[in-house]
Design a protein around this motif. Structure first.
Motif, PDB file in Angstrom:
ATOM      1  N   UNK A 169       5.627  -0.343  -0.796  1.00 24.46           N
ATOM      2  CA  UNK A 169       4.332  -0.961  -1.070  1.00 24.46           C
ATOM      3  C   UNK A 169       4.377  -1.745  -2.373  1.00 24.46           C
ATOM      4  N   UNK A 170       5.109  -1.244  -3.352  1.00 26.49           N
ATOM      5  CA  UNK A 170       5.271  -1.975  -4.609  1.00 26.49           C
ATOM      6  C   UNK A 170       6.005  -3.291  -4.377  1.00 26.49           C
ATOM      7  N   UNK A 171       7.034  -3.261  -3.551  1.00 22.57           N
ATOM      8  CA  UNK A 171       7.785  -4.483  -3.250  1.00 22.57           C
ATOM      9  C   UNK A 171       6.915  -5.506  -2.535  1.00 22.57           C
ATOM     10  N   UNK A 172       5.963  -5.034  -1.740  1.00 25.60           N
ATOM     11  CA  UNK A 172       5.049  -5.931  -1.035  1.00 25.60           C
ATOM     12  C   UNK A 172       3.972  -6.502  -1.959  1.00 25.60           C
ATOM     13  N   UNK A 173       3.740  -5.859  -3.107  1.00 25.34           N
ATOM     14  CA  UNK A 173       2.621  -6.259  -3.970  1.00 25.34           C
ATOM     15  C   UNK A 173       3.049  -6.349  -5.427  1.00 25.34           C
ATOM     16  N   UNK A 174       4.029  -7.195  -5.750  1.00 22.28           N
ATOM     17  CA  UNK A 174       4.515  -7.252  -7.138  1.00 22.28           C
ATOM     18  C   UNK A 174       3.449  -7.686  -8.142  1.00 22.28           C
ATOM     19  N   UNK A 175       2.541  -8.575  -7.734  1.00 25.21           N
ATOM     20  CA  UNK A 175       1.490  -9.015  -8.662  1.00 25.21           C
ATOM     21  C   UNK A 175       0.549  -7.867  -8.995  1.00 25.21           C
ATOM     22  N   UNK A 176       0.260  -7.015  -8.021  1.00 28.13           N
ATOM     23  CA  UNK A 176      -0.604  -5.856  -8.269  1.00 28.13           C
ATOM     24  C   UNK A 176       0.087  -4.865  -9.196  1.00 28.13           C
ATOM     25  N   UNK A 177       1.388  -4.660  -8.997  1.00 24.48           N
ATOM     26  CA  UNK A 177       2.150  -3.783  -9.889  1.00 24.48           C
ATOM     27  C   UNK A 177       2.075  -4.293 -11.321  1.00 24.48           C
ATOM     28  N   UNK A 178       2.255  -5.587 -11.489  1.00 26.40           N
ATOM     29  CA  UNK A 178       2.180  -6.186 -12.819  1.00 26.40           C
ATOM     30  C   UNK A 178       0.802  -5.983 -13.437  1.00 26.40           C
ATOM     31  N   UNK A 179      -0.252  -6.122 -12.628  1.00 27.92           N
ATOM     32  CA  UNK A 179      -1.617  -5.932 -13.117  1.00 27.92           C
ATOM     33  C   UNK A 179      -1.858  -4.478 -13.513  1.00 27.92           C
ATOM     34  N   UNK A 180      -1.359  -3.539 -12.730  1.00 34.94           N
ATOM     35  CA  UNK A 180      -1.506  -2.118 -13.079  1.00 34.94           C
ATOM     36  C   UNK A 180      -0.935  -1.843 -14.462  1.00 34.94           C
ATOM     37  N   UNK A 181       0.266  -2.334 -14.691  1.00 32.92           N
ATOM     38  CA  UNK A 181       0.930  -2.079 -15.968  1.00 32.92           C
ATOM     39  C   UNK A 181       0.209  -2.755 -17.123  1.00 32.92           C
ATOM     40  N   UNK A 182      -0.208  -3.994 -16.920  1.00 28.32           N
ATOM     41  CA  UNK A 182      -0.839  -4.751 -18.001  1.00 28.32           C
ATOM     42  C   UNK A 182      -2.225  -4.221 -18.344  1.00 28.32           C
ATOM     43  N   UNK A 183      -2.874  -3.546 -17.407  1.00 28.33           N
ATOM     44  CA  UNK A 183      -4.232  -3.054 -17.672  1.00 28.33           C
ATOM     45  C   UNK A 183      -4.269  -1.548 -17.924  1.00 28.33           C
ATOM     46  N   UNK A 184      -3.108  -0.931 -18.164  1.00 30.71           N
ATOM     47  CA  UNK A 184      -3.084   0.425 -18.677  1.00 30.71           C
ATOM     48  C   UNK A 184      -3.057   1.561 -17.683  1.00 30.71           C
ATOM     49  N   UNK A 185      -2.580   1.296 -16.463  1.00 29.89           N
ATOM     50  CA  UNK A 185      -2.504   2.355 -15.464  1.00 29.89           C
ATOM     51  C   UNK A 185      -1.071   2.850 -15.299  1.00 29.89           C
ATOM     52  N   UNK A 186      -0.942   4.074 -14.830  1.00 29.95           N
ATOM     53  CA  UNK A 186       0.371   4.632 -14.507  1.00 29.95           C
ATOM     54  C   UNK A 186       0.701   4.315 -13.055  1.00 29.95           C
ATOM     55  N   UNK A 187       1.994   4.160 -12.750  1.00 30.55           N
ATOM     56  CA  UNK A 187       2.458   4.064 -11.372  1.00 30.55           C
ATOM     57  C   UNK A 187       3.444   5.197 -11.150  1.00 30.55           C
ATOM     58  N   UNK A 188       3.177   6.033 -10.158  1.00 31.54           N
ATOM     59  CA  UNK A 188       4.029   7.172  -9.841  1.00 31.54           C
ATOM     60  C   UNK A 188       4.666   6.976  -8.469  1.00 31.54           C
TER      61      UNK A 188
END
Length: 289
Positions: A87-106
């Motif tokens: 899912x991360x590979x399908x949504x790289x822009x969302x992954x980038x937004x998560x990181x830039x706005x202070x969320x964790x990705x597990x």
């Protein structure tokens, strides 16, 4: 940040009465598969390709994740996105937004249908390493947390996760407070998860989801100081307007309580590990003895 109050238990940082974690599951299935559930009530004949289910599942990483990010960021609530590596590979822009706005990705396996319960220890280790590789490529670091799809681990998963250097692990169905777990391969922080994710109201009233979390929050807040609540929803269902509206409501309600600690899983786990919090006994927790 406050430390444990005594050998009988601990207090949350800054005197918080309750710790609240928000879990957003971002999932995708392999090939032309989709979730084995949906809002539809008519089942197709066995062996028929279910394109409706497949595209319903796509919604999470294509649309739903963005609405959840908007709501979380507007309410200034940090969350943990538990994501299949695919899912991360399908949504790289969302992954980038998560990181830039202070969320964790597990981590959450590679695809949602890659269940640990069906794998040998060698296969489990390989898929954990595969996921860590995707994280390193996309985020610059390995994941700190792991939750298995459908919370279906094997007897080996816990030690494999510790061996891989994870901080926290969430495949526990018998706990309701986080604590340190000592394994042969190192220490993990055990994090409990919810029994009432958004799918519980899949064909019902989304307000029931809000009511359950509000009532649970109110009970714990009033009756069990130093409690924990994990609010859980999926990007492919919870990210749709009918469910996302309820997330916005519950976040605004909880934010109205100054002594509620809204915290990411990794930040909570780091605090638990730093203070070497052990599992409470029932007597300690409910009777203070």
């Amino acid at each position: 940040m406050s430390a444990p109050a005594s050998s009988k238990g601990f207090t949350w940082p800054n005197g918080a009465r309750i710790a609240v974690a928000v879990t957003c599951l971002m999932e995708n299935w392999s090939g032309d598969k989709g979730p084995p559930f949906s809002v539809q009530t008519t089942s197709l004949k066995p062996g028929t390709h279910d394109r409706a289910a497949m595209t319903w599942g796509w919604y999470g990483s294509e649309r739903g994740v963005w609405r959840l990010l908007k709501i979380l960021n507007h309410n200034q609530v940090p969350a943990t996105f538990v994501a299949n590596a695919y899912a991360m590979e399908r949504a790289p822009a969302a992954v980038d937004c998560m990181l830039k706005t202070g969320h964790e990705i597990a981590a959450h396996s590679y695809t949602q249908d890659a269940l640990m319960a069906y794998l040998s220890p060698e296969e489990e280790r390989a898929i954990i390493e595969k996921c860590a590789g995707v994280f390193r490529k996309m985020t610059g670091a390995p994941p700190k947390g792991w939750l298995s799809p459908v919370l279906a681990p094997t007897a080996h998963t816990e030690e494999l996760i510790a061996e891989a250097g994870f901080l926290w692990y969430g495949d526990y169905n018998h706990i309701d407070l986080p604590f340190c777990v000592k394994t042969k391969k190192g220490t993990l922080v055990a994090l409990p998860h919810s029994d009432f994710a958004d799918h519980r109201v899949l064909r019902g009233n989304p307000r029931d989801w809000f009511d359950v979390y509000k009532d649970t929050f109110d009970y714990l807040y009033a009756n069990e100081p130093t409690s924990f609540l994990n609010i859980t929803l999926h990007c492919h269902f919870g990210g749709r307007p009918l469910m996302a509206a309820q997330l916005d409501r519950i976040l605004k309600y909880i934010r109205g309580h100054a002594d509620a600690w809204l915290v990411r899983h990794d930040e909570l786990a780091e605090w638990i590990k730093a203070n070497d919090i052990a599992e409470w006994t029932n007597q300690q927790r409910f009777f203070g003895t």
